[in-house]
Design an enzyme around this catalytic site. Structure first.
Site, PDB file in Angstrom:
ATOM      1  CG  ASP A  14      33.667  -8.052  -8.251  1.00 53.88           C
ATOM      2  OD1 ASP A  14      33.363  -6.867  -8.070  1.00 53.88           O
ATOM      3  OD2 ASP A  14      34.463  -8.433  -9.135  1.00 53.88           O
ATOM      4  CG  ASP A 123      36.056  -2.655 -11.189  1.00 55.12           C
ATOM      5  OD1 ASP A 123      36.262  -2.214 -12.333  1.00 55.12           O
ATOM      6  OD2 ASP A 123      35.311  -3.624 -10.965  1.00 55.12           O
TER       7      ASP A 123
END
Length: 699
Positions: A14, A123
């Protein structure tokens, strides 16, 4: 029979989440320095860099001297990058942006020598059925998914594509744990047994986690674990491509449709109403970039603006990463998101201003950049007072041509009033430029202090209740005990209906009329402007209010005559059908067992939805309201969700944390808030017509 385990080393990256972008990038330098060193010294055979190239781009901006090594490792098929520029949320990204994401990611990956690609989506919070066709358009014929998958086998056909279901997810940090080899072997055995139940002879095992580096002794650990597990499993480091080469069984199970089941993994539905200011910006930026690009194509200026659009789209796609656009990060991350959004709008609007100036399109001219003829009401600005046009607002500023002309600069005397006016155009053809003329003042609009209508649709207020063509509409406020990921309903909470206590005529023109309505809640005053244009088949709703309260959910409630069993909502610029049990209510079905996420009748949408009913085909087109909920005969549209933590360990709708319990005061959405949507009645053609009128390609 001993099963073969193909384990791939990875890190899920991320760019920003519970820490800011620059902080995570400094961690990226440490993690990827070590990965490159281990690859270069043959301590590991290969590494899968999370299916995106933005992290590599971020790394090489600081470590440009590593680029030759990176290129060599990619050509040797030991470092795998792409196909995406950034791993975005699939339900908050329109088709144009998702396609641009792949285009930018593939361009970078191919330039670095990568030739093998997987639709790697482990994800994202569920999966759109429409991404499969987009992947195919780029020559990608395999995918890896996790969240949103029901009780499926490891290998299955998803909308015709060979797809691997990560049974236990991508998060497997067992080799980084501080425990004995025997304990690690025991943990791995349980994991592999769970995967094995759904797999054939070959098992795919991710080794890695969020922002996690690779242990220096990973090979030694695998040898030691293999010795303990040798009767059942043999783990060998490789890549997902090795797995797809050997695995069979994809044809044994087929599934067509979106992947949003939360019986096995969390899909975190509340994020689609979290930080709705980000959703509004995202939609506005997506639309304005597409409008600007259409103008560029009209002006045959693609080459001139190519790099600028790549730059702008990269910023937009960075903001569409799932922990960004979903509103699940710390406040400082989202503050930076908003700065990016503002920069994108500056670019898009400046491109439009430049091309208007260069193509001599003046204030009193209109250009149709859509692919269909356009008739209807338009808004335009003029720095000169105009007679014969309905004026709806004004501001002070400089004429845009003056600001754009590089041979002139504005001075104090040029600062003037700029009015926004309404006009009507008829049958304006694609790519046609026309002067804006004063037209006849005929109108089908009628307005009183309690009603607003034209020949196609009516809004009325009767005994303190709002109606649209006789359909009751109200504002309801609920408690929210949740977090950025999930709405946390209070058991048996029926909500508080806001009381309508005053109305007034705000606008009474031949082109547009509007009513202003104020509601009084338990604490706040909520103002609504309902407006209607001449000949329009939709009513426009604009809410403005100051939120002073915390931990609550404010929704617009539409009551239909019959139970709602189907909703057609927009996904990747198409309408998809979702089927519901109208008798289900999350507030009566909150989980009591650890590890569960409550089933919900909430779902994401992009620009709008359509109820498929025979009596009342209600349609809604929104500007950044991206979630809805169905209960019995009622449709709920969230216009505010105010909570104050990334992940609440006591969330009644999700009995296990989904992230760190970091406080996020800005997530309470204190201060000014706004929400806008249009309501109409009709079929799919009507939906497309209202979309084209709300999201105009008219300059």
């Amino acid at each position: 029979m001993r099963k073969q385990v193909i384990a791939y080393l990875h890190t899920h990256w991320d760019r920003e989440w519970y820490r800011e972008y620059e902080v995570f990038r400094m961690r990226l330098l440490r993690v990827f320095d070590n990965v490159l060193n281990m690859l270069d010294t043959n301590k590991i055979p290969c590494f899968y860099f999370d299916g995106q190239v933005s992290a590599l781009e971020d790394y090489l901006e600081i470590r440009p001297e590593k680029e030759p090594l990176v290129r060599t490792l990619i050509r040797q098929k030991r470092l795998f990058i792409g196909p995406f520029y950034c791993l975005v949320d699939e339900f908050l990204t329109d088709k144009t942006c998702f396609t641009k994401n792949l285009e930018l990611g593939m361009k970078k990956a191919i330039d670095f020598g990568c030739t093998d690609f997987i639709g790697y989506l482990p994800d994202t919070f569920g999966h759109s059925e429409n991404v499969v066709d987009i992947l195919r358009d780029f020559g990608i014929n395999k995918a890896i998914v996790w969240r949103g998958v029901a009780d499926f086998p490891s290998e299955f056909k998803w909308c015709g594509m060979d797809t691997h279901n990560l049974i236990r997810g991508y998060f497997n940090d067992v080799f980084s744990l501080k425990c004995s080899v025997e304990e690690k072997a025991e943990i791995l055995k349980k994991t592999l047994e769970a995967i094995s139940e759904k797999s054939g002879q070959y098992i795919l095992l991710p080794i890695g986690a969020d922002h996690l580096g690779v242990p220096d002794d990973i090979q030694d650990q695998i040898i030691a674990v293999n010795e303990i597990l040798k009767d059942d499993y043999n783990i060998k480091l490789g890549s997902p491509f090795d797995y797809f080469k050997y695995a069979h069984g994809f044809d044994d199970f087929e599934y067509n449709g979106e992947l949003r089941d939360n019986s096995k993994t969390f899909v975190l539905q509340g994020c689609y109403s979290s930080r709705l200011d980000l959703k509004r910006y995202n939609v506005e930026c997506s639309h304005n970039l597409e409008l600007a690009y259409r103008f560029v194509k009209y002006a045959k200026a693609e080459k001139k603006y190519e790099k600028l659009f790549d730059y702008a789209y990269k910023m937009l796609i960075q903001n569409q990463a799932h922990d960004g656009i979903c509103g699940c990060s710390i406040d400082d991350v989202h503050a930076e998101n908003i700065i990016r959004y503002k920069k994108i709008l500056q670019i898009a609007k400046t491109v439009i201003d430049e091309l208007k100036f260069e193509n001599k399109i003046e204030e009193n001219m209109v250009l149709n950049l859509s692919d269909k003829p356009y008739s209807g009401i338009i808004e335009f600005e003029s720095s000169k007072p105009l007679n014969g046009f309905q004026k709806i607002s004004s501001r002070y500023g400089f004429n845009k041509n003056l600001l754009t002309d590089t041979q002139r600069i504005p001075v104090t005397e040029d600062y003037t009033e700029i009015g926004t006016y309404l006009a009507e155009v008829w049958d304006l053809q694609p790519n046609e430029v026309s002067f804006i003329d004063v037209d006849l003042e005929d109108s089908d609009l009628e307005i009183t202090g309690s009603s607003l209508s034209n020949s196609k649709i009516k809004f009325s207020i009767e005994l303190g209740q709002m109606f649209i063509n006789g359909l009751p509409v109200s504002l309801v406020d609920f408690a929210d005990l949740g977090d950025s990921y999930n709405n946390g309903p209070k058991e048996d909470d029926n909500g508080t209906v806001l009381k309508l206590y005053r109305t007034k005529i705000l606008m009474n023109g031949k082109k547009r009329a509007a009513l202003k309505i104020d509601f009084e809640g338990q604490w706040d005053i909520v103002s609504l402007v309902v407006s209607l244009d001449k000949g329009a088949n939709y009513l426009n709703f604009e809410f403005d209010w100051i939120n002073t309260q915390k931990n609550h959910l404010l929704e617009v409630k539409f009551e239909l005559p019959d139970s709602i069993k189907e909703v057609f909502s927009e996904d990747m610029n198409t309408l998809i059908k979702r089927v519901y049990d109208p008798n289900y209510d999350i507030r009566k079905n909150l989980p009591k067992t650890r590890g569960l996420e409550a089933k919900t009748n909430s779902a994401p949408m992009q620009r709008g939805l359509l109820i498929d009913e025979t009596k009342n085909n209600l349609g809604i087109v929104t500007k950044g309201l991206t979630q809805y909920e169905v209960i019995d005969n009622c449709l709920y549209l969230p216009i505010l969700r105010a909570i104050g933590v990334i992940s609440n360990p006591n969330n009644p709708a999700r009995t296990t944390p989904a992230g760190p319990p970091l406080e996020t005061p800005d997530l309470q959405m204190q201060g000014e808030n706004r929400a806008e949507f249009a309501v109409f009645f009709g079929n799919k053609n009507a939906f497309e017509d209202v979309i084209n009128r709300i999201y105009k390609f008219i300059l």
